[in-house]
Design a protein around this motif. Structure first.
Motif, PDB file in Angstrom:
ATOM      1  N   LEU A 237      45.272  47.401  35.496  1.00 48.61           N
ATOM      2  CA  LEU A 237      46.304  47.185  34.479  1.00 48.61           C
ATOM      3  C   LEU A 237      45.687  46.880  33.117  1.00 48.61           C
ATOM      4  N   ILE A 238      44.619  46.094  33.113  1.00 51.26           N
ATOM      5  CA  ILE A 238      43.938  45.788  31.852  1.00 51.26           C
ATOM      6  C   ILE A 238      43.356  47.055  31.234  1.00 51.26           C
ATOM      7  N   SER A 239      42.764  47.910  32.080  1.00 48.19           N
ATOM      8  CA  SER A 239      42.172  49.147  31.561  1.00 48.19           C
ATOM      9  C   SER A 239      43.246  50.066  30.997  1.00 48.19           C
ATOM     10  N   GLN A 240      44.444  50.065  31.600  1.00 50.65           N
ATOM     11  CA  GLN A 240      45.532  50.886  31.069  1.00 50.65           C
ATOM     12  C   GLN A 240      45.920  50.416  29.669  1.00 50.65           C
ATOM     13  N   VAL A 241      46.031  49.099  29.501  1.00 46.96           N
ATOM     14  CA  VAL A 241      46.394  48.552  28.191  1.00 46.96           C
ATOM     15  C   VAL A 241      45.293  48.823  27.171  1.00 46.96           C
ATOM     16  N   THR A 242      44.039  48.598  27.575  1.00 43.86           N
ATOM     17  CA  THR A 242      42.906  48.840  26.665  1.00 43.86           C
ATOM     18  C   THR A 242      42.835  50.304  26.262  1.00 43.86           C
ATOM     19  N   ARG A 243      43.006  51.198  27.245  1.00 48.23           N
ATOM     20  CA  ARG A 243      42.955  52.627  26.968  1.00 48.23           C
ATOM     21  C   ARG A 243      44.069  53.020  25.992  1.00 48.23           C
TER      22      ARG A 243
END
Length: 534
Positions: free
Chosen positions: A185-191
């Motif tokens: 989920l964090i990587s989705q937001v960062t991306r």
């Protein structure tokens, strides 16, 4: 006020175990289809013990709030994993919330073209219902776990001990205890944040064009009087020349192509480009090659066609060519055609095909090429020709017929009826790969036959793969390399690209440097303008 509790019973215990396993599975399930193995689930997601501790410590109204927020988070995690799985399968990369939402429309159009409008709508409704069903199941599971955690008894001590040990294991970096769900989920937001920044910068890039600003007065004069065709070859990937399952038959087909060119006294040079997409979204590769900008997502594409950037089509138009696009896959309005610089767009309805479609493929490539010869304008013509017969699902497959007998295309109906349908072919990975290769062999045979029939000393054909096939077919980690060929009726024409060090003939050497696809326009214009400089 606390929630009412109930005594533990066997059915309740079974329900709680099911809820626990369901939430566990949601948290540890991988986001790639090929990773769906038992070992992937033999892990402890640290989010689960944290959640259990919260449910133990907080009850009543606040506990209900925690369960509601967790339900939303788990549902978003599920959707993210499904989206990633789809994107990895089709394009070998994760889903991007900022860049890929617009693809939902393209998926709907593909479903409509493949299944028909009714089945496509029913499929979408079924998917939405399934997602809401899973959302409800998540809510029920968390509600059951919350009530279970609030019942006095030894199970509370067991849950607290499990949670404490698991969290300690994560802090101590114990193998098998992960935070993959949170990281995803964090990587989705960062991306999404990075993509938004990148997109803002690209909007500025799309409003200027150094190539157009530096175009020479003798633009493309080395090609004066030639008909120039840019042929986009669907799913024509570098894996065809590296994978042992494809290599021998592909090289045989290319050798036959060389023989056809020799009979016509035509020559070819071959190399590799690095596409900006993989498995699909062909228009991203098309627009990259034509514009000279890296177009690797739908938002960049939309920004491009709303900007003032130049294209190779506009370059030819400025130099005096009539510009045409042959687009058998276009069944709806395509306003971008005018932006790219085409004087005329020949969409599916304009090509006169009256035969049956080959599943998603509206018409076989042989008909597309024959129709172009019948409908093209007076020369010199610069045309983009988009071929479809090697498009997924690679079934049923066409075969060459005598050019004189093509007519309105109904001659191909027997091939559609006799061919294997996708639902039969896609039962076996080996069958899919074989049909993919057969489609490539068909297109190569069709192209060579067309050039041998209609090519002359004033013909230049650029054949370029748009992207690799889907990773399931291309293989893992094959990259984005695609073959590119320039074929000319006059051998002296290709002397202009001697400095490119491409391979003579249709079989590119694997030692040839692969250029980024966005470099092609600049190098091509420089090579064929004025004294030539690549």
């Amino acid at each position: 006020m606390t929630e009412p509790t109930a005594a533990l019973s066997r059915p309740r215990i079974i329900g709680v175990l099911f809820a626990l396993l369901f939430v566990w599975a949601l948290l540890v399930a991988p986001d790639r289809l090929e990773a769906m193995k038992a070992a992937s689930f033999a892990r402890v997601p640290v989010e689960l013990p944290v959640l259990l501790l919260l449910l133990l410590l907080v009850g009543g109204a606040m506990g209900a709030v925690i369960r509601s927020l967790t339900t939303i988070a788990l549902f978003l995690l599920l959707v993210a994993k499904l989206a990633n799985a789809g994107m990895y399968f089709a394009s070998g990369r994760p889903f991007d919330l900022v860049l890929d939402l617009d693809l939902l429309g393209a998926v709907r159009n593909l479903m409509s073209g493949t299944l028909g409008n009714v089945l496509a709508v029913l499929g979408i409704i079924a998917l939405i219902n399934a997602l809401f069903g899973l959302l409800f199941l998540i809510w029920i599971s968390l509600r059951m776990l919350g009530r279970f955690a609030q019942i006095p008894g030894p199970q509370r001590i067991a849950l607290a001990a499990f949670s404490a040990i698991s969290i300690a294991g994560f802090v101590l970096d114990t193998p098998g205890v992960t935070a993959n769900a949170s990281n995803l989920l964090i990587s989705q937001v960062t991306r999404a944040q990075q993509s938004a920044v990148d997109l803002d910068a690209f909007h500025r890039e799309a409003t200027s064009d150094p190539i157009t600003e530096e175009l020479p007065a003798d633009l493309l004069t080395a090609l004066a009087g030639n008909d120039v065709y840019v042929v986009f070859f669907e799913s024509y990937g570098g894996t065809l020349l590296t994978d042992p399952a494809f290599k021998a038959r592909t090289e045989t087909a290319l050798a036959k192509f060389d023989e056809a060119l020799a009979r016509k006294h035509m020559v070819a040079r071959s190399g590799f480009l690095t596409s900006t997409t993989l498995g699909g979204q062909s228009w991203l590769a098309h627009s990259t090659l034509l514009s000279g900008l890296r177009i690797d997502n739908q938002r960049r594409y939309q920004a491009l066609v709303r900007g003032t950037h130049g294209t190779l089509v506009k370059d030819f138009k400025r130099a005096g060519w009539t510009t045409e696009a042959v687009m058998p896959g276009i069944t709806m309005p395509w306003p971008e055609g005018q932006w790219f610089g085409f004087d005329r767009v020949m969409a599916a309805k304009d090509l006169g095909y009256r035969g049956k479609s080959f599943d998603w493929v509206t018409m076989p490539d042989q008909f597309t090429l024959e129709s172009f010869e019948r409908l093209k304008g007076d020369g010199p013509v610069m045309a983009q020709i988009t071929l479809l017969s090697s498009h997924i699902p690679w079934a049923p497959l066409p075969s060459l017929v005598e050019w004189e007998k093509i007519g309105d295309g109904t001659i191909f109906n027997a091939q559609v009826d006799a061919g294997e349908p996708p639902d039969t072919v896609w039962r076996s990975p080996d069958q899919v790969r074989d049909h993919y290769l057969r489609s490539i062999e068909y297109v190569l045979a069709t192209l060579s036959s067309w050039i041998e029939r209609y090519g002359n000393e004033r013909t230049v054909v650029i054949v370029v793969g748009d992207h690799q096939p889907i990773p399931w077919v291309a293989g893992k980690d094959v990259g984005h390399s695609v073959p590119v060929h320039i074929i000319a009726g006059n051998p002296s024409t290709l002397a202009r690209i001697d400095g490119w060090r491409w391979t003579n003939g249709m079989r590119p050497s694997l030692n040839v440097e692969a250029w980024p696809m966005e470099e092609f326009r600049k190098r091509f214009v420089a090579a064929f303008s004025g004294s030539g400089s690549s």
